[in-house]
Design an enzyme around this catalytic site. Structure first.
Site, PDB file in Angstrom:
ATOM      1  N   TYR A   1       0.847  -1.205   0.000  1.00  0.00           N
ATOM      2  CA  TYR A   1       0.000   0.000   0.000  1.00  0.00           C
ATOM      3  C   TYR A   1       0.877   1.248   0.000  1.00  0.00           C
ATOM      4  CZ  TYR A   1      -3.718   3.194   1.627  1.00  0.00           C
ATOM      5  OH  TYR A   1      -4.626   4.218   1.765  1.00  0.00           O
TER       6      TYR A   1
ATOM      7  N   SER B   1     -14.492   1.874  12.897  1.00  0.00           N
ATOM      8  CA  SER B   1     -15.619   0.972  12.662  1.00  0.00           C
ATOM      9  C   SER B   1     -15.533  -0.256  13.568  1.00  0.00           C
ATOM     10  CB  SER B   1     -15.701   0.577  11.184  1.00  0.00           C
ATOM     11  OG  SER B   1     -14.430   0.266  10.685  1.00  0.00           O
TER      12      SER B   1
ATOM     13  N   PHE C   1     -14.233  -0.549  16.621  1.00  0.00           N
ATOM     14  CA  PHE C   1     -14.611  -0.233  18.007  1.00  0.00           C
ATOM     15  C   PHE C   1     -16.120   0.038  18.112  1.00  0.00           C
ATOM     16  CE2 PHE C   1     -10.220   1.539  19.635  1.00  0.00           C
ATOM     17  CZ  PHE C   1      -9.662   0.285  19.431  1.00  0.00           C
TER      18      PHE C   1
ATOM     19  N   GLY D   1      -2.156   0.413  23.198  1.00  0.00           N
ATOM     20  CA  GLY D   1      -3.158   1.458  22.938  1.00  0.00           C
ATOM     21  C   GLY D   1      -2.622   2.866  23.055  1.00  0.00           C
TER      22      GLY D   1
ATOM     23  N   GLN E   1      -0.453   4.118  20.857  1.00  0.00           N
ATOM     24  CA  GLN E   1      -0.194   4.688  19.524  1.00  0.00           C
ATOM     25  C   GLN E   1      -1.293   5.714  19.219  1.00  0.00           C
ATOM     26  OE1 GLN E   1      -1.499   1.695  20.161  1.00  0.00           O
ATOM     27  NE2 GLN E   1      -2.302   0.650  18.364  1.00  0.00           N
ATOM     28  N   THR E   2      -0.931   6.730  18.428  1.00  0.00           N
ATOM     29  CA  THR E   2      -1.904   7.796  18.161  1.00  0.00           C
ATOM     30  C   THR E   2      -2.292   7.848  16.684  1.00  0.00           C
ATOM     31  OG1 THR E   2      -0.295   9.531  17.630  1.00  0.00           O
ATOM     32  CG2 THR E   2      -0.844   9.212  19.969  1.00  0.00           C
TER      33      THR E   2
ATOM     34  N   ASP F   1       3.230  -1.138  12.579  1.00  0.00           N
ATOM     35  CA  ASP F   1       2.110  -0.239  12.882  1.00  0.00           C
ATOM     36  C   ASP F   1       2.683   1.115  13.323  1.00  0.00           C
ATOM     37  OD1 ASP F   1      -1.032  -0.957  13.669  1.00  0.00           O
ATOM     38  OD2 ASP F   1      -0.241   0.813  14.683  1.00  0.00           O
TER      39      ASP F   1
ATOM     40  N   ARG G   1       0.696   9.677  14.526  1.00  0.00           N
ATOM     41  CA  ARG G   1       0.372  10.305  13.246  1.00  0.00           C
ATOM     42  C   ARG G   1      -0.493  11.531  13.505  1.00  0.00           C
ATOM     43  NH1 ARG G   1      -2.394   6.362   9.561  1.00  0.00           N
ATOM     44  NH2 ARG G   1      -0.328   5.567   9.079  1.00  0.00           N
TER      45      ARG G   1
HETATM   46  P1  NAD Z   1     -12.740   1.891   0.262  1.00  0.00           P
HETATM   47  O1  NAD Z   1     -12.097   0.555   0.301  1.00  0.00           O
HETATM   48  O2  NAD Z   1     -14.079   2.041   0.880  1.00  0.00           O
HETATM   49  O3  NAD Z   1     -12.830   2.428  -1.229  1.00  0.00           O
HETATM   50  C1  NAD Z   1     -11.947   2.026  -2.267  1.00  0.00           C
HETATM   51  C2  NAD Z   1     -12.777   1.755  -3.498  1.00  0.00           C
HETATM   52  O4  NAD Z   1     -11.915   1.385  -4.584  1.00  0.00           O
HETATM   53  C3  NAD Z   1     -13.754   0.578  -3.299  1.00  0.00           C
HETATM   54  O5  NAD Z   1     -15.035   0.929  -3.764  1.00  0.00           O
HETATM   55  C4  NAD Z   1     -13.127  -0.534  -4.140  1.00  0.00           C
HETATM   56  O6  NAD Z   1     -14.071  -1.468  -4.599  1.00  0.00           O
HETATM   57  C5  NAD Z   1     -12.467   0.256  -5.244  1.00  0.00           C
HETATM   58  N1  NAD Z   1     -11.375  -0.473  -5.896  1.00  0.00           N
HETATM   59  C6  NAD Z   1     -10.360  -1.164  -5.308  1.00  0.00           C
HETATM   60  N2  NAD Z   1      -9.569  -1.690  -6.246  1.00  0.00           N
HETATM   61  C7  NAD Z   1     -10.080  -1.310  -7.451  1.00  0.00           C
HETATM   62  C8  NAD Z   1      -9.708  -1.557  -8.806  1.00  0.00           C
HETATM   63  N3  NAD Z   1      -8.627  -2.307  -9.119  1.00  0.00           N
HETATM   64  N4  NAD Z   1     -10.473  -1.038  -9.789  1.00  0.00           N
HETATM   65  C9  NAD Z   1     -11.586  -0.303  -9.498  1.00  0.00           C
HETATM   66  N5  NAD Z   1     -11.999  -0.045  -8.245  1.00  0.00           N
HETATM   67  C10 NAD Z   1     -11.236  -0.544  -7.232  1.00  0.00           C
HETATM   68  O7  NAD Z   1     -11.704   2.920   0.921  1.00  0.00           O
HETATM   69  P2  NAD Z   1     -11.834   4.468   1.213  1.00  0.00           P
HETATM   70  O8  NAD Z   1     -11.563   4.662   2.643  1.00  0.00           O
HETATM   71  O9  NAD Z   1     -13.066   5.024   0.613  1.00  0.00           O
HETATM   72  O10 NAD Z   1     -10.554   5.021   0.422  1.00  0.00           O
HETATM   73  C11 NAD Z   1     -10.660   5.683  -0.828  1.00  0.00           C
HETATM   74  C12 NAD Z   1      -9.283   6.185  -1.242  1.00  0.00           C
HETATM   75  O11 NAD Z   1      -8.798   7.104  -0.258  1.00  0.00           O
HETATM   76  C13 NAD Z   1      -8.237   5.079  -1.378  1.00  0.00           C
HETATM   77  O12 NAD Z   1      -7.418   5.359  -2.499  1.00  0.00           O
HETATM   78  C14 NAD Z   1      -7.446   5.198  -0.108  1.00  0.00           C
HETATM   79  O13 NAD Z   1      -6.115   4.763  -0.281  1.00  0.00           O
HETATM   80  C15 NAD Z   1      -7.513   6.695   0.158  1.00  0.00           C
HETATM   81  N6  NAD Z   1      -7.317   6.988   1.593  1.00  0.00           N
HETATM   82  C16 NAD Z   1      -8.285   6.691   2.510  1.00  0.00           C
HETATM   83  C17 NAD Z   1      -8.051   6.945   3.859  1.00  0.00           C
HETATM   84  C18 NAD Z   1      -9.088   6.651   4.910  1.00  0.00           C
HETATM   85  O14 NAD Z   1      -8.818   6.872   6.093  1.00  0.00           O
HETATM   86  N7  NAD Z   1     -10.270   6.213   4.599  1.00  0.00           N
HETATM   87  C19 NAD Z   1      -6.830   7.488   4.265  1.00  0.00           C
HETATM   88  C20 NAD Z   1      -5.864   7.749   3.302  1.00  0.00           C
HETATM   89  C21 NAD Z   1      -6.111   7.506   1.961  1.00  0.00           C
HETATM   90  N1  UDP Z   2      -6.334  -0.767  15.865  1.00  0.00           N
HETATM   91  C1  UDP Z   2      -6.719  -1.280  17.104  1.00  0.00           C
HETATM   92  N2  UDP Z   2      -7.776  -2.130  17.135  1.00  0.00           N
HETATM   93  C2  UDP Z   2      -8.492  -2.450  16.027  1.00  0.00           C
HETATM   94  C3  UDP Z   2      -8.105  -1.919  14.784  1.00  0.00           C
HETATM   95  C4  UDP Z   2      -7.000  -1.086  14.741  1.00  0.00           C
HETATM   96  O1  UDP Z   2      -6.109  -0.979  18.127  1.00  0.00           O
HETATM   97  O2  UDP Z   2      -9.461  -3.220  16.161  1.00  0.00           O
HETATM   98  C5  UDP Z   2      -5.189   0.174  15.826  1.00  0.00           C
HETATM   99  C6  UDP Z   2      -4.132  -0.157  14.785  1.00  0.00           C
HETATM  100  O3  UDP Z   2      -3.165  -1.053  15.324  1.00  0.00           O
HETATM  101  C7  UDP Z   2      -3.555   1.222  14.505  1.00  0.00           C
HETATM  102  C8  UDP Z   2      -4.743   2.158  14.690  1.00  0.00           C
HETATM  103  O4  UDP Z   2      -5.705   1.434  15.447  1.00  0.00           O
HETATM  104  O5  UDP Z   2      -2.578   1.533  15.468  1.00  0.00           O
HETATM  105  C9  UDP Z   2      -5.389   2.603  13.377  1.00  0.00           C
HETATM  106  O6  UDP Z   2      -5.652   1.450  12.610  1.00  0.00           O
HETATM  107  P1  UDP Z   2      -6.394   1.514  11.210  1.00  0.00           P
HETATM  108  O7  UDP Z   2      -6.269   0.160  10.587  1.00  0.00           O
HETATM  109  O8  UDP Z   2      -7.754   2.086  11.383  1.00  0.00           O
HETATM  110  O9  UDP Z   2      -5.577   2.606  10.374  1.00  0.00           O
HETATM  111  P2  UDP Z   2      -4.019   2.784  10.016  1.00  0.00           P
HETATM  112  O10 UDP Z   2      -3.190   1.909  10.882  1.00  0.00           O
HETATM  113  O11 UDP Z   2      -3.921   2.406   8.582  1.00  0.00           O
HETATM  114  O12 UDP Z   2      -3.775   4.210  10.302  1.00  0.00           O
END
Ligand code: NAD
Ligand code: UDP
Length: 312
Positions: free
Chosen positions: A144, A188, A190, A206, A208-209, A272, A276
């Site tokens: 990723y 989601s 929690f 727990g 981590q921020t 992890d 952040r």
């Molecule tokens: P999500 O998984 O709900 O949405 C991603 C969408 O992309 C889904 O609908 C999935 O079906 C589609 N998808 C995946 N692979 C695909 C492919 N090969 N072709 C066509 N469609 C494809 O996630 P989200 O939280 O809505 O994230 C959307 C974007 O924002 C992502 O690019 C993600 O990396 C970025 N982003 C999200 C967060 C967050 O906290 N939610 C943080 C940083 C970046």
């Molecule tokens: N996390 C947790 N319990 C969970 C899911 C995630 O403690 O059930 C922690 C995880 O280890 C991370 C933080 O929550 O430190 C955020 O996780 P998430 O997967 O939502 O996002 P990301 O790590 O990609 O920022």
């Protein structure tokens, strides 16, 4: 009225962005392969005359006459992006190449949904856009993180070499209604655990921020970024600088749901990030007065309300 392509439009963020752009009077083409997104996320938009849904995988070329492209297609939660890491890299890299190629062909403006994960486990806090990051290139998150870093490089190079009008935003942890209840993300997880009376799973101690942004604030920032002058290309952080430990988040969700769930500690996943928090000065200066408006408590109340009224 513009014609706008949103890849990943049936996902969590994409569905909110689609809804907003349609309500603003634009024509929206929502493209998705439904890997992590669902038709149910955009079902309420299907009857709108300015909304079109296309099943397509961004690793394959796609052509349409559009004015703007928001490139969101990519699984975003660790369990989903680690399910098929090679596919995750292909989606980020080949998806970026295909969408940049389309932007070049039809002279569209294109925005990349990059991520705070490009900073990895950061050694600078809070993170400004000038920080190059601390990413393990061979770790479980690399499919990723490195996929998104490569996509940023592609965007910059298409801009410099081919004059493509690009915008790069780095999104920090975003939450809200229509998050997938079972994709493992912390908010989601929690909330669902609290509503079901199951144990709240904290990974590690727990301490981590993370900094959590409500989805409406993100959508506003994305649209403002797309509408900036062509000379402002980013990357720009979009997030809410309020910083919380996972323990604080768990306690807040227990309080707001009134749940009696117990907190348990499980193993911390490898690599992890420990902390952040976005520096959002660049966004504040360039996005026409943008700043996050919804604090964690208010956003959690809305999100809990959504999950209470959804079958989980
Ligand atoms: P999500 O998984 O709900 O949405 C991603 C969408 O992309 C889904 O609908 C999935 O079906 C589609 N998808 C995946 N692979 C695909 C492919 N090969 N072709 C066509 N469609 C494809 O996630 P989200 O939280 O809505 O994230 C959307 C974007 O924002 C992502 O690019 C993600 O990396 C970025 N982003 C999200 C967060 C967050 O906290 N939610 C943080 C940083 C970046
Ligand atoms: N996390 C947790 N319990 C969970 C899911 C995630 O403690 O059930 C922690 C995880 O280890 C991370 C933080 O929550 O430190 C955020 O996780 P998430 O997967 O939502 O996002 P990301 O790590 O990609 O920022």
């Amino acid at each position: 009225m513009k014609r706008i392509l949103i890849t990943g439009g049936a996902g969590f963020i994409g569905s909110h962005l689609s809804e907003r752009l349609i309500n603003d009077g634009n024509e929206v083409i929502c493209l998705d392969n439904y890997f992590t997104g669902h038709r149910s996320n955009i079902a309420h938009l299907l009857s709108r005359p300015n909304f079109e849904l296309v099943r397509h995988d961004v690793t394959m070329p796609y052509f349409a006459e559009v004015d703007e492209i928001y490139n969101l297609a990519c699984p975003a939660s660790p369990i989903h992006y680690q399910y098929n890491p090679i596919k995750t890299i292909k989606t980020s890299v080949m998806g970026a190449i295909n969408m940049l190629g389309l932007a070049k062909r039809v002279n569209a403006k294109i925005l990349q949904a990059s991520t705070s994960e490009v900073y990895g486990d950061p050694t600078i806090h809070p993170q400004p856009e000038t920080y190059w990051g601390n990413v393990n290139p061979i770790g479980p998150r690399s499919c990723y993180d490195e996929g998104k870093r490569c996509a940023e490089s592609l965007f910059i190079n298409y801009h410099q070499q081919n004059n493509i009008r690009i915008k790069i935003i780095r999104i920090f942890n975003t939450y809200g209604p229509r998050m997938n209840a079972y994709d493992g993300r912390v908010v989601s997880n929690f909330i669902v655990q609290a509503l079901k009376g199951e144990s709240i799973s904290i990974y590690g101690d727990g301490n981590q921020t993370r900094s959590f942004q409500y989805v409406d604030d993100l959508v506003e920032g994305m649209i403002r970024m797309m509408n900036t002058d062509d000379s402002f290309i980013g990357p720009v952080n979009i997030g809410n600088p309020g910083e919380f430990t996972m323990l604080e988040l768990a306690e807040k969700i227990l309080e707001l749901t009134g749940s009696n769930s117990k907190i348990i500690n499980l193993k911390l996943p490898q690599d992890d990030p420990m902390q952040r928090k976005p520096n959002i000065e660049l966004a504040k200066q360039n996005l026409n007065g943008w700043k996050p408006l919804i604090n964690l408590e208010e956003g959690l109340i809305r999100t809990i309300d959504y999950f209470r009224n959804t079958t989980i």
